[in-house]
Motif scaffolding. Structure first.
Motif, PDB file in Angstrom:
ATOM      1  N   THR A 242     -36.913 -70.877  62.983  1.00  0.00           N
ATOM      2  CA  THR A 242     -37.752 -71.172  61.822  1.00  0.00           C
ATOM      3  C   THR A 242     -38.452 -72.529  61.943  1.00  0.00           C
ATOM      4  O   THR A 242     -39.533 -72.711  61.402  1.00  0.00           O
ATOM      5  CB  THR A 242     -36.925 -71.117  60.523  1.00  0.00           C
ATOM      6  N   HIS A 243     -37.843 -73.478  62.661  1.00  0.00           N
ATOM      7  CA  HIS A 243     -38.485 -74.780  62.856  1.00  0.00           C
ATOM      8  C   HIS A 243     -39.642 -74.716  63.841  1.00  0.00           C
ATOM      9  O   HIS A 243     -40.419 -75.665  63.946  1.00  0.00           O
ATOM     10  CB  HIS A 243     -37.460 -75.806  63.334  1.00  0.00           C
ATOM     11  N   ASN A 244     -39.739 -73.613  64.577  1.00  0.00           N
ATOM     12  CA  ASN A 244     -40.811 -73.468  65.556  1.00  0.00           C
ATOM     13  C   ASN A 244     -41.804 -72.372  65.178  1.00  0.00           C
ATOM     14  O   ASN A 244     -42.506 -71.845  66.032  1.00  0.00           O
ATOM     15  CB  ASN A 244     -40.226 -73.199  66.946  1.00  0.00           C
ATOM     16  N   LEU A 245     -41.867 -72.062  63.895  1.00  0.00           N
ATOM     17  CA  LEU A 245     -42.857 -71.090  63.434  1.00  0.00           C
ATOM     18  C   LEU A 245     -44.258 -71.689  63.477  1.00  0.00           C
ATOM     19  O   LEU A 245     -44.447 -72.870  63.195  1.00  0.00           O
ATOM     20  CB  LEU A 245     -42.547 -70.648  62.005  1.00  0.00           C
ATOM     21  N   GLY A 248     -45.764 -72.842  59.909  1.00  0.00           N
ATOM     22  CA  GLY A 248     -44.517 -72.804  59.159  1.00  0.00           C
ATOM     23  C   GLY A 248     -44.626 -73.426  57.782  1.00  0.00           C
ATOM     24  O   GLY A 248     -43.818 -73.128  56.893  1.00  0.00           O
ATOM     25  N   GLU A 249     -45.637 -74.287  57.589  1.00  0.00           N
ATOM     26  CA  GLU A 249     -45.806 -74.913  56.278  1.00  0.00           C
ATOM     27  C   GLU A 249     -46.109 -73.891  55.184  1.00  0.00           C
ATOM     28  O   GLU A 249     -45.933 -74.172  53.992  1.00  0.00           O
ATOM     29  CB  GLU A 249     -46.922 -75.964  56.327  1.00  0.00           C
ATOM     30  N   LEU A 251     -44.409 -71.366  54.536  1.00  0.00           N
ATOM     31  CA  LEU A 251     -43.163 -70.953  53.891  1.00  0.00           C
ATOM     32  C   LEU A 251     -42.932 -71.709  52.592  1.00  0.00           C
ATOM     33  O   LEU A 251     -42.334 -71.187  51.650  1.00  0.00           O
ATOM     34  CB  LEU A 251     -41.988 -71.173  54.840  1.00  0.00           C
TER      35      LEU A 251
END
Length: 306
Positions: A242-245, A248-249, A251
């Motif tokens: 999830t930290h490398n999506l 990702g912001e 989310l």
């Protein structure tokens, strides 16, 4: 109109993308990209000072007072050029990581920020924070026989029959200035992004077909003396994913719905994730590709344990 296959999606585009391989009509598109004004309510919100509006199926966002992009239902993107002086290379770069990305999100793809390579009919992801060495590692690995380019910056995945399938992106690789200078045999285009990126189109040695994901390698700089590689498990594995999506912001705006959590869990249970810690104080440019290559070519690694 132009037609492309991008990340498994058939796109009909009013804008030409030299970075991608063009398809020959007839093509039945999954989505369209056109130039022009978005719906009136979007224009009104923009002129009232809003920067974006993000929901699951309708999104619009402004990029640096240069572009406004409207995306709807995973099937339609409208691009409004706010700055007439915006050059085409920069515009296409924005769209390939903006409009296309939002179409993919609305179509249910899981997007990982990183590079993807393929070997022995498996795809392998290389992720990590900016400056961790993703692009350099990918370039070194691609010099080895049997390892092909699959995607850069965006790794687009869908879960099918219990497997995570990577859909290749355009044969367009972006690197930073120091990486470009170490690769004098290739022809690069200056993208003129804030972080000074360069791009090159590959004419061969790239993958065109979807492949199951064989593993993910995440590179981090650490206060360690020696280079190390360890397989992750449990919540740490989910956290790294999830930290490398990519994007990702979003989310924070859309929230983690049950469907999205199911998507994450399906991914982390279908392929191994490895963390590579690299020392701060010495050059490991050649060592990291060697480590990844050993895993890729190890038969025990290629068969993910049940």
């Amino acid at each position: 109109m132009y037609y492309y296959r991008l990340y498994g999606m058939l796109l009909e585009s009013e804008l030409c993308f030299p970075e991608a391989d063009e398809l020959t009509p007839p093509v039945t598109p999954d989505a369209t990209l056109t130039l022009g004004m978005p719906p009136e309510w979007v224009v009104t919100e923009y002129r009232q000072g809003k920067f974006s509006s993000i929901t699951e199926q309708v999104m619009w966002f402004r990029l640096y007072d240069e572009l406004l992009v409207y995306v709807e239902q995973g099937s339609k993107a409208i691009v409004w050029k706010l700055d007439p002086a915006l050059d085409e290379v920069r515009m296409r770069t924005y769209l390939l990581s903006g409009a296309i990305t939002f179409l993919l999100l609305q179509r249910g793809y899981l997007l990982i920020h990183g590079s993807a390579l393929c070997c022995k009919d498996k795809a392998y992801l290389i992720s990590g924070p900016s400056g961790s060495g993703k692009s350099t590692t990918a370039l070194h690995l691609m010099k080895q026989p049997g390892i092909l380019f699959a995607s850069d910056d965006i790794c687009a995945i869908r879960t099918e029959n219990g497997q995570s399938i990577l859909y290749p992106g355009p044969p367009w690789q972006r690197v930073c200035a120091d990486v470009m200078r170490r690769d004098p045999d290739s022809e690069y285009t200056y993208i003129r992004e804030a972080d000074e990126k360069y791009g090159r189109k590959l004419t061969d040695s790239y993958c065109r077909k979807p492949l199951p994901v064989g593993g993910m390698f995440t590179i981090y700089r650490d206060n360690c003396e020696e280079l190390s590689c360890e397989e992750l498990s449990g919540s740490e594995k989910l956290q790294v994913l999830t930290h490398n999506l990519f994007r990702g912001e979003l989310l924070n705006l859309l929230g983690i719905t049950p469907a999205r959590m199911t998507q994450f869990l399906s991914a982390v249970t279908s392929f191994p994730i490895y963390k590579i810690a690299r020392p701060q104080n010495r050059d490991t440019t050649k060592e990291i590709p060697e480590i990844i290559s050993k895993y890729i070519n190890d038969v025990r690694f290629l068969v993910f344990p049940s």
